[in-house]
Design a protein around this motif. Structure first.
Motif, short mmCIF file in Angstrom:
data_model
loop_
_atom_site.label_atom_id
_atom_site.label_comp_id
_atom_site.label_asym_id
_atom_site.label_seq_id
_atom_site.Cartn_x
_atom_site.Cartn_y
_atom_site.Cartn_z
N VAL A 33 -20.00 -25.49 -64.22
CA VAL A 33 -19.75 -24.08 -64.52
C VAL A 33 -20.91 -23.23 -64.03
N TYR A 34 -20.58 -22.22 -63.22
CA TYR A 34 -21.55 -21.21 -62.81
C TYR A 34 -20.80 -19.92 -62.51
N ASN A 35 -21.03 -18.93 -63.35
CA ASN A 35 -20.49 -17.59 -63.12
C ASN A 35 -18.96 -17.57 -62.97
N VAL A 36 -18.29 -18.27 -63.89
CA VAL A 36 -16.82 -18.36 -63.84
C VAL A 36 -16.18 -17.88 -65.15
N GLU A 37 -16.83 -16.97 -65.81
CA GLU A 37 -16.36 -16.47 -67.09
C GLU A 37 -14.88 -16.06 -67.04
N GLN A 38 -14.45 -15.40 -65.98
CA GLN A 38 -13.08 -14.89 -65.93
C GLN A 38 -12.03 -15.99 -65.80
N TYR A 39 -12.42 -17.19 -65.36
CA TYR A 39 -11.48 -18.30 -65.19
C TYR A 39 -11.63 -19.40 -66.23
N LEU A 40 -12.73 -19.38 -66.96
CA LEU A 40 -13.11 -20.52 -67.80
C LEU A 40 -12.12 -20.79 -68.93
N ARG A 41 -11.67 -19.77 -69.61
CA ARG A 41 -10.71 -19.98 -70.71
C ARG A 41 -9.43 -20.64 -70.21
N GLN A 42 -8.92 -20.19 -69.10
CA GLN A 42 -7.70 -20.78 -68.53
C GLN A 42 -7.93 -22.25 -68.19
N CYS A 43 -9.08 -22.54 -67.60
CA CYS A 43 -9.43 -23.92 -67.24
C CYS A 43 -9.51 -24.79 -68.50
N LEU A 44 -10.25 -24.33 -69.51
CA LEU A 44 -10.43 -25.14 -70.71
C LEU A 44 -9.14 -25.28 -71.50
N ASP A 45 -8.33 -24.24 -71.56
CA ASP A 45 -7.03 -24.35 -72.22
C ASP A 45 -6.19 -25.42 -71.54
N SER A 46 -6.19 -25.42 -70.22
CA SER A 46 -5.41 -26.39 -69.47
C SER A 46 -5.88 -27.82 -69.74
N VAL A 47 -7.17 -28.04 -69.71
CA VAL A 47 -7.71 -29.38 -69.91
C VAL A 47 -7.52 -29.83 -71.37
N CYS A 48 -7.80 -28.96 -72.31
CA CYS A 48 -7.70 -29.34 -73.73
C CYS A 48 -6.26 -29.58 -74.17
N ASN A 49 -5.30 -28.97 -73.51
CA ASN A 49 -3.90 -29.10 -73.91
C ASN A 49 -3.13 -30.17 -73.14
N GLN A 50 -3.82 -31.03 -72.44
CA GLN A 50 -3.15 -32.13 -71.75
C GLN A 50 -2.47 -33.05 -72.76
N THR A 51 -1.38 -33.66 -72.38
CA THR A 51 -0.70 -34.58 -73.28
C THR A 51 -1.47 -35.89 -73.42
N PHE A 52 -2.22 -36.26 -72.40
CA PHE A 52 -3.07 -37.46 -72.46
C PHE A 52 -4.32 -37.10 -73.24
N LYS A 53 -4.56 -37.74 -74.37
CA LYS A 53 -5.63 -37.31 -75.28
C LYS A 53 -6.91 -38.15 -75.19
N ASP A 54 -6.87 -39.32 -74.54
CA ASP A 54 -8.04 -40.20 -74.50
C ASP A 54 -9.01 -39.78 -73.40
N ILE A 55 -9.49 -38.54 -73.50
CA ILE A 55 -10.37 -37.97 -72.48
C ILE A 55 -11.65 -37.44 -73.13
N GLU A 56 -12.67 -37.35 -72.32
CA GLU A 56 -13.85 -36.57 -72.69
C GLU A 56 -13.97 -35.48 -71.65
#
Length: 81
Positions: A12-35
């Protein structure tokens, strides 16, 4: 934390405007065994605050907060460590 099968590294560097969309996408994956390893490369915007907000909500998020800007490649390598 569950048995980790996949590690996702997000530099992450200077991506404030995209970061929430990115994290929402990753956190809401159906596969849960991730870090989710987020490497803050000394971002000058509000990215760090957004990362900490998501970290409080999702225990799979690991924050690596670099103290100086080192560039994309090095930031990814730090996440792999």
């Amino acid at each position: 934390m569950p048995n980790i099968k996949v590690s996702i590294i997000i530099p992450v560097y200077n991506v404030e405007q995209y970061l929430r969309q990115c994290l929402d996408s990753v956190c809401n994956q159906t596969f849960k065994d991730i870090e989710i390893i987020i490497v803050n490369d000394c971002s000058p915007d509000n990215s760090l605050e957004i990362i900490k907000e998501y970290q409080r909500k999702d225990e799979r998020i690991v924050l690596v907060d670099l103290k100086q800007n080192v560039g994309l490649g090095f930031a990814r390598n730090e996440g792999m460590k």
